[in-house]
Structures are given as structure tokens and as C-alpha cells.
Design a protein around this motif. Structure first.
Motif, PDB file in Angstrom:
ATOM      1  N   ARG A  50     -29.225  25.695  22.718  1.00 43.46           N
ATOM      2  CA  ARG A  50     -29.468  27.104  22.408  1.00 43.46           C
ATOM      3  C   ARG A  50     -30.963  27.290  22.175  1.00 43.46           C
ATOM      4  NH1 ARG A  50     -31.703  26.378  18.169  1.00 43.46           N
ATOM      5  NH2 ARG A  50     -32.159  28.575  18.081  1.00 43.46           N
ATOM      6  N   GLY A  51     -31.370  28.574  22.062  1.00 43.95           N
ATOM      7  CA  GLY A  51     -32.794  28.863  21.968  1.00 43.95           C
ATOM      8  C   GLY A  51     -33.307  29.124  23.378  1.00 43.95           C
ATOM      9  N   PRO A  53     -36.166  28.947  25.343  1.00 40.75           N
ATOM     10  CA  PRO A  53     -36.761  27.972  26.274  1.00 40.75           C
ATOM     11  C   PRO A  53     -35.825  26.794  26.555  1.00 40.75           C
ATOM     12  CG  PRO A  53     -38.331  28.649  24.604  1.00 40.75           C
ATOM     13  CD  PRO A  53     -36.989  29.153  24.147  1.00 40.75           C
ATOM     14  N   CYS A 162     -33.848  32.802  12.189  1.00 45.96           N
ATOM     15  CA  CYS A 162     -33.170  32.009  13.217  1.00 45.96           C
ATOM     16  C   CYS A 162     -33.883  30.657  13.382  1.00 45.96           C
ATOM     17  CB  CYS A 162     -33.083  32.764  14.543  1.00 45.96           C
ATOM     18  SG  CYS A 162     -31.929  31.984  15.714  1.00 45.96           S
ATOM     19  N   ASN A 163     -33.800  30.084  14.565  1.00 46.39           N
ATOM     20  CA  ASN A 163     -34.528  28.848  14.836  1.00 46.39           C
ATOM     21  C   ASN A 163     -35.290  28.991  16.136  1.00 46.39           C
ATOM     22  OD1 ASN A 163     -34.381  26.049  16.543  1.00 46.39           O
ATOM     23  ND2 ASN A 163     -35.032  25.749  14.440  1.00 46.39           N
ATOM     24  N   ALA A 164     -36.600  29.013  16.013  1.00 50.15           N
ATOM     25  CA  ALA A 164     -37.475  29.018  17.187  1.00 50.15           C
ATOM     26  C   ALA A 164     -38.331  27.767  17.083  1.00 50.15           C
ATOM     27  CB  ALA A 164     -38.313  30.287  17.230  1.00 50.15           C
ATOM     28  N   ALA A 168     -35.059  24.620  19.662  1.00 46.42           N
ATOM     29  CA  ALA A 168     -34.827  25.786  20.520  1.00 46.42           C
ATOM     30  C   ALA A 168     -35.625  25.673  21.821  1.00 46.42           C
ATOM     31  CB  ALA A 168     -35.222  27.060  19.785  1.00 46.42           C
ATOM     32  N   THR A 169     -36.352  24.570  21.942  1.00 50.42           N
ATOM     33  CA  THR A 169     -37.235  24.342  23.097  1.00 50.42           C
ATOM     34  C   THR A 169     -37.022  22.881  23.527  1.00 50.42           C
ATOM     35  OG1 THR A 169     -39.029  23.624  21.626  1.00 50.42           O
ATOM     36  CG2 THR A 169     -38.960  25.966  22.155  1.00 50.42           C
ATOM     37  N   THR A 174     -41.758  27.229  19.215  1.00 51.96           N
ATOM     38  CA  THR A 174     -42.680  28.358  19.379  1.00 51.96           C
ATOM     39  C   THR A 174     -43.107  28.846  17.981  1.00 51.96           C
ATOM     40  OG1 THR A 174     -40.799  29.883  19.593  1.00 51.96           O
ATOM     41  CG2 THR A 174     -41.761  29.023  21.628  1.00 51.96           C
ATOM     42  N   GLN A 201     -28.330  29.592  12.185  1.00 50.66           N
ATOM     43  CA  GLN A 201     -29.329  28.707  12.814  1.00 50.66           C
ATOM     44  C   GLN A 201     -30.489  28.408  11.866  1.00 50.66           C
ATOM     45  OE1 GLN A 201     -27.896  31.314  14.295  1.00 50.66           O
ATOM     46  NE2 GLN A 201     -27.857  31.166  16.520  1.00 50.66           N
ATOM     47  N   ASP A 242     -36.223  36.151  22.636  1.00 50.61           N
ATOM     48  CA  ASP A 242     -35.319  35.866  23.760  1.00 50.61           C
ATOM     49  C   ASP A 242     -35.702  36.640  25.007  1.00 50.61           C
ATOM     50  OD1 ASP A 242     -33.679  35.214  21.188  1.00 50.61           O
ATOM     51  OD2 ASP A 242     -32.838  34.075  22.859  1.00 50.61           O
ATOM     52  N   ASN A 252     -34.701  39.400  19.742  1.00 52.32           N
ATOM     53  CA  ASN A 252     -34.563  38.090  19.096  1.00 52.32           C
ATOM     54  C   ASN A 252     -33.272  38.134  18.290  1.00 52.32           C
ATOM     55  OD1 ASN A 252     -35.645  35.410  18.551  1.00 52.32           O
ATOM     56  ND2 ASN A 252     -36.000  36.112  16.469  1.00 52.32           N
ATOM     57  N   PHE A 319     -28.084  39.695  19.207  1.00 54.86           N
ATOM     58  CA  PHE A 319     -29.530  39.948  19.176  1.00 54.86           C
ATOM     59  C   PHE A 319     -29.805  41.405  18.815  1.00 54.86           C
ATOM     60  CE2 PHE A 319     -28.559  36.529  22.063  1.00 54.86           C
ATOM     61  CZ  PHE A 319     -29.441  35.540  21.673  1.00 54.86           C
TER      62      PHE A 319
HETATM   63  O1  MRU Z   1     -28.383  32.463  19.859  1.00 56.46           O
HETATM   64  P1  MRU Z   1     -29.533  31.500  19.838  1.00 56.46           P
HETATM   65  O2  MRU Z   1     -29.431  30.468  18.763  1.00 56.46           O
HETATM   66  O3  MRU Z   1     -29.780  30.902  21.198  1.00 56.46           O
HETATM   67  O4  MRU Z   1     -30.774  32.423  19.491  1.00 56.46           O
HETATM   68  C1  MRU Z   1     -32.033  31.847  19.383  1.00 56.46           C
HETATM   69  C2  MRU Z   1     -33.091  32.804  18.993  1.00 56.46           C
HETATM   70  O5  MRU Z   1     -32.867  33.972  18.777  1.00 56.46           O
HETATM   71  C3  MRU Z   1     -34.493  32.267  18.985  1.00 56.46           C
HETATM   72  O6  MRU Z   1     -35.262  32.879  18.002  1.00 56.46           O
HETATM   73  C4  MRU Z   1     -35.133  32.524  20.346  1.00 56.46           C
HETATM   74  O7  MRU Z   1     -34.303  32.037  21.375  1.00 56.46           O
HETATM   75  C5  MRU Z   1     -36.460  31.915  20.465  1.00 56.46           C
HETATM   76  S1  MRU Z   1     -36.389  30.171  20.613  1.00 56.46           S
HETATM   77  C6  MRU Z   1     -37.946  29.547  20.758  1.00 56.46           C
END
Ligand code: MRU
Length: 351
Positions: A50-51, A53, A162-164, A168-169, A174, A201, A242, A252, A319
């Protein structure tokens, strides 16, 4: 001094994709091998990965997995290409909001269209392209981190939602890339992490990865942010994205918009940290961003346990869209974009 993060979320290995299973973090930190295109579609949809990127890279890996499966089905390269482009289009539909998924699948489609190779050769080209996108993701995040670190005040408390992060990458993150780069320069900074209901998250993943990297983090529930802002305890907000429209409106994780409004009221700078691949210049404003509607069980249950009466009405958008007026800057690998975003975004895509 560069910050060394221990986390690699997703990686192409030989002929499969290896990823952290994020559905079990923080109880377990285990890797799962995805070996078919269909399994990748489900891994993205069910948020094993998830995330924005990270699901982009997962999508690129998914196209390679489908290509490998197709090798025994076709002898004609043109037929193979038509079939594979169809699979890549299918992979794009595994989640609707994060545009990095469509972007990365499109990068694979370009390889398919432009290839002059036979089937074996094309599969190798797709694999190499996926690995290239993977490596570039980390490089881009480090650039985002370093640009972002320049606007982090000394000893700052940074709120995130959330988790960025690295998880998430491919790695580094980020919004949490900004935190990592800032921490490398000044180890007196700290993070406040919103829990981020319904899937938590922030609680499950952001606190886990910051603790793993030794960066001080305080967990708060979603409704607490304005309280801490009013007490002068938050110096800046940095979140991921996102999908960003051409005018800077940013989708997001649900709840981000509330944080942005609270930050504006308290005069606290609210930043987005995201690669250019998250910017969708084909849409003029956030109104055009498709918002994922997720399972009602995410709201009615926590850790498998019902938390509300049976039969209650549920609505669960994954979102929300923060209007560009609330955003102090968009931290990208090309630098920090400032309002007027229509101009600064267009400019970033030129050079
Ligand atoms: O539903 P998710 O957990 O995929 O949502 C993730 C987010 O909203 C993150 O903030 C976003 O994808 C940026 S990740 C660098």
C-alpha cells in the motif's frame, strides 16, 4: 550526513516480487513472495502492499509477472503484446485513487509498445524497467527528503497523517523521507503520528517504521491534532499524496483535509511531499479525482472485533481532497513547488 533506513518494502528478485506484508505490521514483520499477476492484483487491492509509490512499483512488477506467465501461451510477439497490454490495463484497476499505479503500468506499456525484441527479450526489458523504477523511487525520495529538510525548523515537531514512509514506497519515504533527512541534520526533531482510522496506518505502520529507525514518535488519535496545534506543540505538517491535480488539489488518506483545515486555522505550514509521478496533470482540479470506497468492515470492526451496533449505516471513503489553498508547498524531487500551483506544477514538468 545521509540517513540510512533499514526498510526495503518491495523488490524484484529473480522471477518474482518480494514485499513486506503490511496487513500484519506491527505484530509481524514478514515478507511475502508474489509469483503471479493475479496474486499481485490481489496484493494491491487487499493492501498487502500500500502507499502510492509502492503500489506503482507493485503494478510494474505485476506486468512482469503476467509477461512471464504469457511466455508459454504465445509464439507471435504481436499477439503477446496485445494480451499483455490488456493485463497491464487490468492491473491499473486494482485500486483507483493513487495515480502512481496507473503511471507505473503505463511505463511498462510504453516498453511493450516500443520493444523490437522477441517474447523473451521483451520480458527481460520489462524486468529491467521495473528494477529501474524501483531504484529511481529511492533516489527520488531522498531528493524529496533533502528539499523538505530545508523547511523543517530546528527542534520541530512534525505532524503526519497515515503512512507516507519507507513502507509506502520502495524505501525512505516521502513525508517520512523529509523526517529522515531532517533528523540526519538535527536529532532534536520529533514526529506526532495520527492514528489514521479506519485502517490505522499511522498507528500500525508510521510508528513502527520510525521506531525501527530510532526516530522519536508520539502516537495521537485523529481527533487530537487541533488540540495539540492550539497548545503550540506542532510546528509543521507533512503528509504524502495519492493524486495531485494540475491546480495542486491533493488526494490523500481520509482525514488529511481535516488536518489541513486545523493547520490553516492555527497558522501552521501544511506541506505535501510527493514525487512528480503522483501529479496527474490530465485533471484540472481535485473534483476529478476518483475516491476509493472501501469495505464497511474497516469502520465497523477493529482487529476483527465489532465496535458498533449491528445494522448501523456505514460509508467509508478511503481518501479526501485537500484544496490547494490550504497547502503551503508541494515537496517534490525537483524542489518545493509553491502557489500558484498551476504555474509551478507546469514548470516542474518542463525541465
Ligand atoms: O490506503 P493507503 O494506505 O494506500 O493510503 C496511503 C496514503 O494515503 C499515503 O499517504 C499516500 O499513498 C502517500 S505514500 C508516500
Amino acid at each position: 550526513m545521509e540517513f540510512k533506513s533499514k526498510i526495503k518494502t518491495i523488490e524484484w528478485v529473480d522471477n518474482y516480487s518480494k514485499m513486506v506484508d503490511q496487513t500484519v505490521v506491527p505484530y509481524e514483520y514478514k515478507f511475502i513472495n508474489i509469483t503471479t499477476g493475479e496474486a499481485m492484483f490481489h496484493a494491491i487491492r487487499d493492501m498487502i502492499v500500500r502507499g502510492a509509490p509502492a503500489i506503482g512499483i507493485a503494478g510494474a512488477h505485476g506486468v512482469v509477472l503476467f509477461a512471464q506467465e504469457g511466455e508459454s501461451k504465445f509464439t507471435d510477439i504481436e499477439q503477446f503484446k496485445i494480451w499483455l497490454i490488456d493485463k497491464a490495463e487490468y492491473m491499473k484497476t486494482s485500486r483507483p485513487t493513487a495515480v502512481n499505479l496507473m503511471w507505473a503500468c503505463e511505463k511498462q506499456i510504453e516498453v511493450i509498445r516500443n520493444s523490437k525484441s522477441d517474447i523473451k527479450g521483451l520480458i527481460e526489458e520489462l524486468k529491467q524497467n521495473a528494477i529501474k523504477l524501483e531504484n529511481e523511487d529511492i533516489e527520488i525520495n531522498k531528493k524529496i527528503g533533502d528539499f523538505g529538510a530545508e523547511v523543517v525548523p530546528k527542534g520541530a515537531t512534525i505532524l503526519t497523517h497515515c503512512n507516507a514512509g519507507a513502507l509506502a514506497t520502495v524505501g525512505y519515504g516521502t513525508a517520512l523521507g523529509v523526517v529522515r533527512s531532517a533528523y540526519a541534520k538535527d536529532n532534536t526533531i520529533q514526529v506526532f503520528a495520527d492514528e489514521t482510522r479506519p485502517r490505522q496506518q499511522g498507528a500500525r505502520i508510521t510508528t513502527f517504521e520510525l521506531a525501527m529507525d530510532g526516530i522519536p514518535v508520539t502516537l495521537i488519535t485523529d481527533g487530537m491534532c487541533s488540540y495539540f496545534m492550539s497548545k503550540g506543540m506542532i510546528d509543521m505538517v507533512v503528509v504524502g499524496a495519492d493524486r495531485i491535480a494540475a491546480n495542486g488539489d491533493t488526494a490523500n488518506k481520509i482525514g488529511t483535509y481535516t488536518v489541513a483545515i486545523a493547520a490553516k486555522y492555527h497558522n501552521i505550514p501544511f506541506y505535501i511531499a510527493a514525487p512528480l509521478s503522483t501529479i496527474d496533470t490530465s485533471i484540472k482540479s481535485g473534483k476529478e479525482i476518483p475516491i476509493e470506497e472501501r469495505s464497511h468492515e474497516e469502520v465497523t470492526h477493529i482487529n476483527g472485533k465489532r465496535i458498533c451496533a449491528e445494522g448501523v449505516n456505514i460509508i467509508n471513503p478511503g481518501f479526501d481532497v485537500t484544496p490547494h489553498e490550504l497547502i503551503a508547498g508541494i515537496i517534490t524531487e525537483k524542489g518545493i513547488l509553491r502557489p500558484d500551483y498551476n504555474k509551478s506544477i507546469a514548470e516542474a514538468f518542463k525541465g
